[in-house]
Scaffold this active site. Structure first.
Site, PDB file in Angstrom:
ATOM      1  CD  GLU A 183      -3.238  -1.087   1.881  1.00  8.13           C
ATOM      2  OE1 GLU A 183      -3.324  -0.243   2.783  1.00  8.13           O
ATOM      3  OE2 GLU A 183      -4.166  -1.898   1.623  1.00  8.13           O
ATOM      4  CD  GLU A 306      -3.677  -6.109   2.611  1.00  2.53           C
ATOM      5  OE1 GLU A 306      -4.591  -5.432   3.122  1.00  2.53           O
ATOM      6  OE2 GLU A 306      -2.465  -5.873   2.783  1.00  2.53           O
ATOM      7  CD  GLN A 355      -4.241  -9.777   8.302  1.00  2.00           C
ATOM      8  OE1 GLN A 355      -3.608 -10.320   9.185  1.00  2.00           O
ATOM      9  NE2 GLN A 355      -4.002  -8.513   7.952  1.00  2.00           N
TER      10      GLN A 355
END
Ligand code: AHR
Length: 501
Positions: A183, A306, A355
């Site tokens: 990111e 993600e 996650q």
């Protein structure tokens, strides 16, 4: 609620076609993510060798067994945002001599670095999964990065392989997947795409596997959701010889500001969450279009490293720990998202659910010595059949799932073929209507079918530590096969995986 007769009239039509030159659905689409965040690593995976909880080198045996059963192809570590604060040399050597690190992004907790490079890579060996290391660009250096690669990959004599051997590991682990920061547009440094593209070129130039076999797979920190400019700049500015994957992050929620509870949600919140989840189809399509412009041969993979549902933390838990429950809503997110990835397997060749344990859309939750498998775990396990299978093209006509003045496609589908078996995964996200799906099989000579289903009485249902097996896959029989057409009745909010031989 509509009367039963009317509900039964909902119909969708699917065709599944045999195709000799179809792409393979990379198993790496079914990857996972474990960040130093909340109770994912510490008090999740890792309880330490002296714990009363049965463990292997400090990692819980029940988690190891569950993940082996799930067949996870790759595991991303150590972040996330944490990655750009992590200095790998702090996590090697005798554990009692390691410096501490304050986790600046997630709860400000002090970690003792007892779970480091050896711990993670040894775990990957036990799990028979490929490690995906996300390296520090935001607050690291090119030298720190390349030394990490030398430490884990160099088989000959070198400063870092000598250090590794001193730390009791003779042979290199051979890590292929490397993330160049995370990111970069946000927690990784608040960079512009142009700045990051230059930085990426610099880092990638010095990345070598130290054996000149070209085995490294370098992944650029990618766009936030629909930031198409980011992908455009990376694809335009980075020479393809330096680039193997471009990442994309996209989460599902009611709204970013008001995420709402993971279990106490109403239909409008469910609908809004599914709207963001189904957006993945558009995101993948549009990012792919840009990538096609600069890379028509599809050398560079789109890596959705993600994705998943993001809600408010469970009451009474640390807001920085992102601990949430996992319901049938999450099963819907998992089923539809994985169908999207399967259907775009020519470009989407890697992805990581966020996650693995105790954080966001986890597949495993733990409490003391207890552990449970979430509905998302069960969806991923049913979909395991698609890993490294030939993607079969599908067409779909589906009724709409209506809420207020808005609607979403109710059914989602993907299909694949492996070892003489065909698998079709179907999701009906409609909260009330069952849908009869007619599947035409073109060029596929199938006779025998079996199926499994994941569904429950309420969308809000979940597995709890008191009732950990409330939601598990069950045998499913509500289908018939006549004159080459398979007719399947999908209950409201259900995931069905059919196997045909
Ligand atoms: O998965 C949680 C966080 O979400 C990650 O650390 C970050 O990359 C993303 O914003």
């Amino acid at each position: 609620m509509l009367p039963g007769a009317l509900m039964a009239q909902q119909k969708s039509t699917v065709t599944v076609t045999a195709k000799a030159d179809a792409p393979t659905i990379s198993k790496h689409i079914y990857g996972h993510f474990s960040e130093h965040l909340g109770r994912c690593i510490y008090d999740g995976f890792y309880v330490g060798e002296n714990s009363a909880i049965p463990n292997t080198k400090g990692v819980r045996n029940d988690i190891i067994a569950a993940l082996k059963d799930l067949g996870i192809p790759n595991l991303r570590w150590p972040g996330g945002c944490f990655a750009d604060t992590y200095h790998w040399k702090d996590g090697i050597g005798p554990k009692n001599q390691r410096p501490t690190i304050v986790n600046q992004w997630w709860g400000g907790v002090t970690e003792d670095n007892s779970f480091g490079t050896h711990d993670f890579l040894d775990l990957c060996e036990v799990l028979d999964t490929e490690p995906y290391l996300a390296a520090n660009v935001g607050s690291g250096t090119v030298q720190e990065f390349t030394e990490w690669i030398q430490y884990v990959n160099h088989g000959g004599k070198s400063p870092m392989s000598d250090l590794r051997k001193k730390n009791n590991r003779e042979t290199p682990w051979g890590v292929k997947f490397w993330g160049v920061g995370n990111e970069a547009w946000g927690c990784g440094g608040n960079m512009t795409a142009e700045h990051y593209a230059n930085l990426y070129r610099q880092y990638a130039t010095f990345m070598t596997d130290w054996s000149n076999t070209g085995e490294l797979f370098r992944i650029a920190s990618g766009a936030n959701v629909a930031d198409y400019h980011w992908t455009e700049v990376l694809m335009r500015e980075i020479p393809k010889s330096l680039l193997d994957g471009v990442a994309l992050h996209s989460y599902s929620f009611v709204t970013w500001e008001k995420k709402g509870s993971s279990t106490k949600f109403d239909e409008s919140q469910y609908f809004e969450t599914m709207k963001t989840a189904l957006k993945m189809e558009e995101l993948v399509t549009k990012h792919t279009e840009i990538m096609d412009k600069y890379d028509p041969k599809k050398k560079v993979a789109l890596v959705v490293d993600e994705w998943g549902g993001w809600y408010d933390v469970e009451e009474g838990t640390n807001p920085g720990f992102l601990y949430q429950q996992n319901t049938m809503r999450d099963a819907m997110i998992a089923g539809t998202t994985l169908n999207t990835f399967n259907n775009h397997s020519d470009r989407v060749r890697m992805a990581n659910l966020a996650q693995t344990v105790n954080v966001l859309q986890a597949v495993i939750l733990t409490k003391g010595d207890k552990m449970l498998l979430t509905p998302t775990y069960h969806v991923m396990k049913l979909y395991k059949v698609h890993q490294d299978a030939k993607q079969l093209p599908v067409t779909l006509e589906t009724p709409e799932y209506k809420f207020g003045n808005e609607s979403l496609p109710a059914v989602s589908v993907s299909a694949s073929q492996k070892e003489g078996k065909t698998h079709i995964s179907l999701v009906n996200i409609d909260s009330k209507q069952k849908i009869t799906t007619e599947i035409k099989l073109e060029g596929l000579n199938l006779k025998d079918f079996t199926a499994k289903i994941i569904t429950s009485g309420k969308l809000q249902d979940c597995n709890t530590f008191e009732n950990p097996t409330a939601i598990t896959p069950k045998d499913f029989k509500d289908f018939k096969f006549k004159k080459g057409v398979l007719s399947v009745t999908l209950p409201p909010f259900s995931v069905v995986v059919l196997e045909g031989k």
